[in-house]
Design a protein around this motif. Structure first.
Motif, PDB file in Angstrom:
ATOM      1  N   THR A  33     -25.342  -4.005 -27.390  1.00 52.79           N
ATOM      2  CA  THR A  33     -24.257  -4.889 -26.955  1.00 52.79           C
ATOM      3  C   THR A  33     -24.613  -5.577 -25.643  1.00 52.79           C
ATOM      4  O   THR A  33     -25.127  -4.936 -24.728  1.00 52.79           O
ATOM      5  CB  THR A  33     -22.952  -4.098 -26.778  1.00 52.79           C
ATOM      6  N   ILE A  51     -20.492  -8.840 -26.858  1.00 59.58           N
ATOM      7  CA  ILE A  51     -20.888  -9.192 -28.212  1.00 59.58           C
ATOM      8  C   ILE A  51     -21.939  -8.191 -28.684  1.00 59.58           C
ATOM      9  O   ILE A  51     -22.890  -7.893 -27.964  1.00 59.58           O
ATOM     10  CB  ILE A  51     -21.410 -10.649 -28.281  1.00 59.58           C
ATOM     11  N   GLY A  55     -22.856  -9.547 -33.850  1.00 51.45           N
ATOM     12  CA  GLY A  55     -22.011 -10.697 -33.596  1.00 51.45           C
ATOM     13  C   GLY A  55     -20.540 -10.416 -33.415  1.00 51.45           C
ATOM     14  O   GLY A  55     -19.750 -11.354 -33.233  1.00 51.45           O
ATOM     15  N   THR A  57     -17.296  -9.650 -31.431  1.00 51.73           N
ATOM     16  CA  THR A  57     -16.958  -9.989 -30.053  1.00 51.73           C
ATOM     17  C   THR A  57     -15.678  -9.303 -29.602  1.00 51.73           C
ATOM     18  O   THR A  57     -14.825  -8.933 -30.407  1.00 51.73           O
ATOM     19  CB  THR A  57     -16.799 -11.502 -29.889  1.00 51.73           C
ATOM     20  N   SER A  70     -21.653 -15.830 -26.757  1.00 50.22           N
ATOM     21  CA  SER A  70     -22.606 -15.953 -27.851  1.00 50.22           C
ATOM     22  C   SER A  70     -23.939 -15.375 -27.403  1.00 50.22           C
ATOM     23  O   SER A  70     -24.140 -15.133 -26.212  1.00 50.22           O
ATOM     24  CB  SER A  70     -22.761 -17.422 -28.280  1.00 50.22           C
TER      25      SER A  70
END
Length: 121
Positions: A33, A51, A55, A57, A70
């Protein structure tokens, strides 16, 4: 040793935007992460956004709808797009990697030096 270098901070007027970047280096093969934290003067460090390597979040309530996190796994980079900035977003923003797999094993809880974001009213 994992090194994190943040960039993109600065001074912006309320309502403006900034994009923070963080590059991780250090013979890294994978990262779990990646996240952004911030610390304002006199306050505790708090999570802004995170994130996972898949992917998923997570955002602080105070930034939901305004900030977007991102990452680029191939480049070991994480970004934070900050829109509609408010004076209360003023803080030192830190990049964090919770666990990185390197040639020397796992490196845990890695932090950058921080980049200052100042939002004027």
């Amino acid at each position: 040793q994992v090194t994190l270098v943040e960039s993109g901070g600065g001074l912006v007027q309320a309502g403006g935007s900034l994009r923070l970047s963080c590059a991780a280096s250090g013979r890294i093969s994978s990262i779990n992460t990646m996240g952004w934290y911030r610390q304002a003067p006199g306050k505790q460090r708090e999570l802004v956004a995170a994130i996972t390597n898949r992917g998923s979040t997570n955002y602080a309530d105070s930034v939901k709808g305004r900030f977007t996190i991102s990452r680029d796994n191939a480049k070991n980079m994480v970004y934070l797009q900050m829109n509609s900035l408010k004076p209360e977003d003023t803080a030192l923003y830190y990049c964090n990697v919770d666990r990185a797999r390197t040639t020397r094993g796992f490196e845990l809880d890695n932090w950058g030096q921080g980049t200052q974001v100042t939002v004027s009213s």
